[in-house]
Design a protein around this motif. Sequence first.
Motif, PDB file in Angstrom:
ATOM      1  N   LEU A 154      11.342  -2.107  10.794  1.00  0.00           N
ATOM      2  CA  LEU A 154      10.730  -2.942  11.827  1.00  0.00           C
ATOM      3  C   LEU A 154      11.680  -3.186  12.988  1.00  0.00           C
ATOM      4  CD1 LEU A 154       8.893  -5.555   9.576  1.00  0.00           C
ATOM      5  CD2 LEU A 154       7.861  -3.701  10.905  1.00  0.00           C
ATOM      6  N   ASP A 155      12.977  -3.229  12.702  1.00  0.00           N
ATOM      7  CA  ASP A 155      13.958  -3.414  13.766  1.00  0.00           C
ATOM      8  C   ASP A 155      14.034  -2.164  14.648  1.00  0.00           C
ATOM      9  OD1 ASP A 155      16.223  -4.955  14.987  1.00  0.00           O
ATOM     10  OD2 ASP A 155      17.356  -3.206  14.321  1.00  0.00           O
ATOM     11  N   ILE A 156      13.958  -0.986  14.028  1.00  0.00           N
ATOM     12  CA  ILE A 156      14.021   0.271  14.769  1.00  0.00           C
ATOM     13  C   ILE A 156      12.727   0.525  15.546  1.00  0.00           C
ATOM     14  CG2 ILE A 156      14.218   2.785  14.542  1.00  0.00           C
ATOM     15  CD1 ILE A 156      15.770   2.217  11.919  1.00  0.00           C
ATOM     16  N   MET A 157      11.596   0.287  14.890  1.00  0.00           N
ATOM     17  CA  MET A 157      10.287   0.568  15.484  1.00  0.00           C
ATOM     18  C   MET A 157       9.355  -0.620  15.233  1.00  0.00           C
ATOM     19  SD  MET A 157       9.902   4.565  14.229  1.00  0.00           S
ATOM     20  CE  MET A 157       8.363   4.855  15.112  1.00  0.00           C
ATOM     21  N   PRO A 158       9.379  -1.628  16.102  1.00  0.00           N
ATOM     22  CA  PRO A 158       8.524  -2.817  15.913  1.00  0.00           C
ATOM     23  C   PRO A 158       7.041  -2.476  15.780  1.00  0.00           C
ATOM     24  CG  PRO A 158      10.154  -3.214  17.622  1.00  0.00           C
ATOM     25  CD  PRO A 158      10.252  -1.765  17.284  1.00  0.00           C
ATOM     26  N   GLY A 159       6.637  -1.358  16.368  1.00  0.00           N
ATOM     27  CA  GLY A 159       5.240  -0.957  16.283  1.00  0.00           C
ATOM     28  C   GLY A 159       4.780  -0.592  14.888  1.00  0.00           C
ATOM     29  N   LEU A 160       5.726  -0.493  13.950  1.00  0.00           N
ATOM     30  CA  LEU A 160       5.362  -0.162  12.571  1.00  0.00           C
ATOM     31  C   LEU A 160       4.697  -1.333  11.841  1.00  0.00           C
ATOM     32  CD1 LEU A 160       8.456   1.913  11.352  1.00  0.00           C
ATOM     33  CD2 LEU A 160       6.180   2.764  11.944  1.00  0.00           C
ATOM     34  N   ARG A 161       4.612  -2.478  12.472  1.00  0.00           N
ATOM     35  CA  ARG A 161       3.927  -3.623  11.836  1.00  0.00           C
ATOM     36  C   ARG A 161       2.517  -3.224  11.414  1.00  0.00           C
ATOM     37  NH1 ARG A 161       5.661  -9.045  13.271  1.00  0.00           N
ATOM     38  NH2 ARG A 161       3.461  -9.616  13.410  1.00  0.00           N
ATOM     39  N   GLU A 162       1.792  -2.574  12.343  1.00  0.00           N
ATOM     40  CA  GLU A 162       0.418  -2.176  12.038  1.00  0.00           C
ATOM     41  C   GLU A 162       0.375  -1.112  10.947  1.00  0.00           C
ATOM     42  OE1 GLU A 162       1.564  -2.582  15.153  1.00  0.00           O
ATOM     43  OE2 GLU A 162       0.431  -4.433  15.569  1.00  0.00           O
ATOM     44  N   PHE A 163       1.345  -0.202  10.967  1.00  0.00           N
ATOM     45  CA  PHE A 163       1.425   0.858   9.956  1.00  0.00           C
ATOM     46  C   PHE A 163       1.631   0.248   8.568  1.00  0.00           C
ATOM     47  CE2 PHE A 163       3.226   4.052   7.296  1.00  0.00           C
ATOM     48  CZ  PHE A 163       2.969   5.310   7.838  1.00  0.00           C
ATOM     49  N   LEU A 164       2.584  -0.647   8.441  1.00  0.00           N
ATOM     50  CA  LEU A 164       3.000  -1.166   7.141  1.00  0.00           C
ATOM     51  C   LEU A 164       2.107  -2.285   6.614  1.00  0.00           C
ATOM     52  CD1 LEU A 164       6.848  -1.288   7.801  1.00  0.00           C
ATOM     53  CD2 LEU A 164       5.653   0.319   6.288  1.00  0.00           C
ATOM     54  N   PHE A 165       1.589  -3.118   7.516  1.00  0.00           N
ATOM     55  CA  PHE A 165       0.905  -4.341   7.079  1.00  0.00           C
ATOM     56  C   PHE A 165      -0.592  -4.326   7.342  1.00  0.00           C
ATOM     57  CE2 PHE A 165       5.353  -5.542   8.040  1.00  0.00           C
ATOM     58  CZ  PHE A 165       5.739  -5.892   6.762  1.00  0.00           C
ATOM     59  N   ASP A 166      -1.148  -3.140   7.453  1.00  0.00           N
ATOM     60  CA  ASP A 166      -2.606  -2.998   7.526  1.00  0.00           C
ATOM     61  C   ASP A 166      -3.123  -2.933   6.091  1.00  0.00           C
ATOM     62  OD1 ASP A 166      -5.238  -2.302   7.830  1.00  0.00           O
ATOM     63  OD2 ASP A 166      -4.841  -0.283   8.602  1.00  0.00           O
ATOM     64  N   PHE A 167      -3.727  -4.017   5.642  1.00  0.00           N
ATOM     65  CA  PHE A 167      -4.220  -4.099   4.264  1.00  0.00           C
ATOM     66  C   PHE A 167      -5.736  -3.937   4.180  1.00  0.00           C
ATOM     67  CE2 PHE A 167      -0.413  -7.023   4.255  1.00  0.00           C
ATOM     68  CZ  PHE A 167       0.431  -6.092   3.688  1.00  0.00           C
ATOM     69  N   SER A 168      -6.350  -3.500   5.255  1.00  0.00           N
ATOM     70  CA  SER A 168      -7.798  -3.335   5.261  1.00  0.00           C
ATOM     71  C   SER A 168      -8.195  -2.128   4.418  1.00  0.00           C
ATOM     72  CB  SER A 168      -8.304  -3.147   6.698  1.00  0.00           C
ATOM     73  OG  SER A 168      -7.727  -1.991   7.286  1.00  0.00           O
ATOM     74  N   GLU A 169      -9.424  -2.132   3.982  1.00  0.00           N
ATOM     75  CA  GLU A 169      -9.956  -1.000   3.224  1.00  0.00           C
ATOM     76  C   GLU A 169     -10.292   0.123   4.196  1.00  0.00           C
ATOM     77  OE1 GLU A 169     -10.280  -0.606  -0.105  1.00  0.00           O
ATOM     78  OE2 GLU A 169      -9.178  -2.490  -0.225  1.00  0.00           O
ATOM     79  N   PRO A 170     -10.296   1.382   3.725  1.00  0.00           N
ATOM     80  CA  PRO A 170     -10.649   2.500   4.613  1.00  0.00           C
ATOM     81  C   PRO A 170     -12.054   2.332   5.171  1.00  0.00           C
ATOM     82  CG  PRO A 170      -9.749   3.295   2.528  1.00  0.00           C
ATOM     83  CD  PRO A 170      -9.986   1.830   2.362  1.00  0.00           C
ATOM     84  N   TYR A 171     -12.227   2.679   6.451  1.00  0.00           N
ATOM     85  CA  TYR A 171     -13.559   2.678   7.027  1.00  0.00           C
ATOM     86  C   TYR A 171     -14.402   3.743   6.329  1.00  0.00           C
ATOM     87  CZ  TYR A 171     -12.023  -0.209  10.974  1.00  0.00           C
ATOM     88  OH  TYR A 171     -11.552  -1.220  11.759  1.00  0.00           O
ATOM     89  N   LYS A 172     -15.717   3.501   6.330  1.00  0.00           N
ATOM     90  CA  LYS A 172     -16.625   4.498   5.766  1.00  0.00           C
ATOM     91  C   LYS A 172     -16.632   5.699   6.703  1.00  0.00           C
ATOM     92  CE  LYS A 172     -21.212   4.650   3.636  1.00  0.00           C
ATOM     93  NZ  LYS A 172     -22.473   3.891   3.406  1.00  0.00           N
ATOM     94  N   MET A 173     -16.021   6.788   6.263  1.00  0.00           N
ATOM     95  CA  MET A 173     -15.848   7.933   7.150  1.00  0.00           C
ATOM     96  C   MET A 173     -16.876   9.017   6.885  1.00  0.00           C
ATOM     97  SD  MET A 173     -12.489   9.896   5.617  1.00  0.00           S
ATOM     98  CE  MET A 173     -11.404   8.524   6.005  1.00  0.00           C
ATOM     99  N   ASP A 174     -16.851  10.040   7.748  1.00  0.00           N
ATOM    100  CA  ASP A 174     -17.763  11.170   7.661  1.00  0.00           C
ATOM    101  C   ASP A 174     -17.505  11.919   6.350  1.00  0.00           C
ATOM    102  OD1 ASP A 174     -18.957  13.722   7.856  1.00  0.00           O
ATOM    103  OD2 ASP A 174     -18.856  13.692  10.037  1.00  0.00           O
ATOM    104  N   LEU A 175     -18.366  11.718   5.367  1.00  0.00           N
ATOM    105  CA  LEU A 175     -18.150  12.279   4.035  1.00  0.00           C
ATOM    106  C   LEU A 175     -18.200  13.801   4.054  1.00  0.00           C
ATOM    107  CD1 LEU A 175     -19.541  10.884   0.726  1.00  0.00           C
ATOM    108  CD2 LEU A 175     -19.683  13.316   1.170  1.00  0.00           C
TER     109      LEU A 175
END
Length: 270
Positions: A154-175
């Motif tokens: 997080l210190d090197i790349m603050p933008g990784l917050r969304e990468f690491l702390f996205d706890f949402s379920e996968p969107y319903k994608m094109d099967l």
Amino acid sequence: MMNPTEIIPGVIFFSYHSAMRKEKIAFLEHNTLVLQVLGRFTLETATQKISMEAGEMLLIRKNQLGEITKMPLDGQDYQTIVIRLTEDLLRKIALEEQIEVAQKYTEASNLLIPGNDFLHAFFQSLMPYVRHPEKKITNEVGILKVKEAVYLLLDIMPGLREFLFDFSEPYKMDLEKFMLTNFHYNVPIEKFAHLTGRSLAGFKRDFQKIFGMAPRRWLLEMRLKEALHLIEKKNKKPSGIYLDLGFESLSHFSHSFKKKFGKAPTEWLI
């Protein structure tokens, strides 16, 4: 030396070997940080192919299907240090630091991490445990080490917050698109359902509507169809393709192929 050596069981690993190895990893369940010590590491998914060599670091996104190739270079051994950033631990850090992510992460699933003296020093601090496996690291110290890795990222790349702390379920994608791209991976139907953002019942229902048959039957049909193409048009040997097409054994592949096409796969090469 054991291969791989578990520095912290289930969390931190040291991988060591001297011959090329290709692994059908299939389901990459956790966010994972990899330091390449020696050799070349290649990860190939449906959307990315990314490689790194000695001294480089890669952050791998959770919930992916992919294949990993490990290759020694210049007569040296192959070595990596792998850290699983499990969701339970990331949730604890998010609570401790009051980190909230408002939107789902939608950028690249696998990221090369810029070189950084502090992060390299962190990995070096793990090496004594590799060289002295009898000195068991305590669970408490192990958790602190993994937390240290997260804070350094997080210190090197603050933008990784969304990468690491996205706890949402996968969107319903094109099967249909997802399955046509990933049918060759040998994973349970439940994993396919999860990766497409569906319950198992919902996955089977949608699958039947799109493909007109049950998932397991369709997977077998697609894999055998691809096998015939590779053998007939590309002159591939059965022993060289069955694992890449999701079959667990050559005998199972050969039996299924003969049942489908009337001849054993080796007969198509004659």
